[in-house]
Design an enzyme around this catalytic site. Structure first.
Site, mmCIF file in Angstrom:
data_model
loop_
_atom_site.group_PDB
_atom_site.id
_atom_site.type_symbol
_atom_site.label_atom_id
_atom_site.label_comp_id
_atom_site.label_asym_id
_atom_site.label_seq_id
_atom_site.Cartn_x
_atom_site.Cartn_y
_atom_site.Cartn_z
ATOM 1 C CB CYS A 1 -12.669 17.400 -26.715
ATOM 2 S SG CYS A 1 -12.356 18.745 -25.557
ATOM 3 C CB CYS B 1 -14.176 20.891 -27.198
ATOM 4 S SG CYS B 1 -12.482 20.625 -26.736
ATOM 5 C CG ASP B 2 -16.794 19.069 -29.340
ATOM 6 O OD1 ASP B 2 -16.438 20.251 -29.511
ATOM 7 O OD2 ASP B 2 -16.210 18.106 -29.845
#
Lengths: 313, 103
Positions: free
Chosen positions: A138, A141-142
């Site tokens: 992701c 997200c990261d």
């Protein structure tokens, strides 16, 4: 049994399932949507640049809007996974019984299977070991954990290219590793990738190993790039599409194609009467696995349920 | 109710806790983290008195996130007697989390 009998139970809460619910509610069909990830995998997308009417919407917002829309029209939602499904008799004839991960039981006259796909893994040594320690599925997200670092991203699709562009805003350098000789994303994305000085595309190459200590330190390629088979990176992002989530389909003996996608006709009918399918889990979605296509299929599936129930009365 | 955790109160609330603590490492920019929020909230209610549930914004509390090597969110870590005993990376449904905690 005192359980409520739904006109249609929709398994999966992504764009296909939620659109099916919206259409079903407008057809006055009682419906329940089940799914652990409300909004589905589109919620992982950083920006969705091609959904009509909502340019630049985040995947999260798009998923949430669809869920709210479905609920506002009377669609019910349960954030649980369907673990069992079988044919069942009800007072009103043939139907299906569904059991969720929380042990709840439901009866429905028809089913729409919209379970989508799960992320495809690379299947290389180190991938599992370094999950959460440099390996990510992701970008949204990261990405922020890799500020000014060098990372690799594997894939060549829209998701891969948009992911690389997003990473390039934050990271020092992004290696985009793709097995083919040209990227398969929309030309707009391909241009943006090629124009970006921080992105280096490595074509016709596979990532074969991820190495490190407590964290990822390097990846190994199946052929040398600029004379070396190793690339020093601290992050590996995997964006190589999905595999169909067709476990439930197997329980109902729904016909699948050789890759595990549910076979549907143009009305989104499967080979089992009363069972329809929509979205990324269907063989028809393979042409273009996009949210807008899933929505279209969800709408058709709901319409087909309506026609089916009308015909069975 | 979930406890709002910070770098400052982490030792007191988590490491010195009498009961196990499930910590949800998240950030506001992360879609799956936002999807996880209601799931974690339900777990907090269901497990009240048995497991404490805390939320840790990794943006505002980089020290703790760094210490536990958080490089992917959402990440859930279960702490028992001051030690991280279980780590779950990525979005999970409620039943799966409850099952993992019970182990």
């Amino acid at each position: 049994m005192t359980n409520k009998l739904y006109d249609v139970l929709i398994v999966g809460s992504g764009p296909a399932g939620l659109t099916a619910s919206i259409y079903a509610s407008r057809y006055k069909l009682s419906n329940l949507v089940t799914g652990v990830l409300p909004g589905g995998t589109i919620t992982y997308a950083h920006e969705v640049e091609n959904f009509p009417g909502l340019p630049g919407v985040s995947g999260l917002e798009l998923g949430q809007k669809m869920l709210e829309h479905a609920k506002s029209l009377g669609g019910e939602f349960l954030g649980e996974k369907v673990v069992e499904v079988a044919k069942a008799q009800s007072e009103e004839g043939e139907g299906f019984k569904v059991v969720t991960s929380g042990g709840k039981e439901f009866l429905a006259k028809t089913l729409i299977v919209a379970t989508g796909t799960e992320r495809r893994k690379l299947g290389v040594p180190g991938e599992e070991e370094f999950l959460g320690k440099g390996v990510s599925y992701c970008v949204t997200c990261d990405a922020n954990f890799y500020k000014d670092k060098v990372v690799a991203l594997v894939g060549g699709s829209n998701a891969a290219c948009s992911g690389a562009v997003h990473l390039a805003k934050i990271c020092q350098k992004v290696y985009l590793i793709y097995r083919r000789s040209s990227l398969r994303a929309e030309p707009v994305w391909v241009e943006e990738v090629k124009r970006n000085p921080k992105i280096e595309v490595i074509y016709e190459t596979n990532l074969v190993k991820i190495e490190g200590d407590l964290k990822v330190r390097r990846v190994v390629l199946d052929k040398p790039y600029q004379g070396r088979e190793e690339l020093e990176v601290e992050g590996v992002f995997v964006e190589i599409g999905g595999v169909p989530s067709s476990e439930l389909a197997e329980k109902l003996e729904i016909e699948l194609d050789e890759e595990g996608y549910i076979k549907v006709n143009e009305l989104m009918k499967t080979n089992i009467p009363g069972v329809f399918a929509a979205g990324d889990v269907t063989d028809k979605s393979k042409v273009l696995a996009q949210a807008i296509v899933a929505c279209g299929q969800g709408a058709i599936a709901a319409n087909s349920v309506f026609e089916y129930l009308k015909g069975s009365k | 109710m979930e406890k709002q955790l910070t770098d400052q109160n982490f030792a007191e609330e988590v490491l010195k806790s009498e009961i196990p603590v499930l910590v949800d490492f998240f950030a506001i920019w992360c879609g799956p983290c936002q999807m996880m929020a209601p799931v974690v909230e339900e777990i907090a209610q269901e497990m009240e008195g048995k497991v404490k549930v805390g939320k840790m914004n990794v943006d505002e509390n980089p020290v703790t996130a760094e210490k536990y090597g958080i490089m992917s969110i959402p990440t859930l870590i279960l702490f028992k007697n001051g030690e991280a005993v279980k780590t779950l990376v990525g979005f999970r449904g409620k039943e799966e989390i409850l099952r993992e905690i019970a182990e």
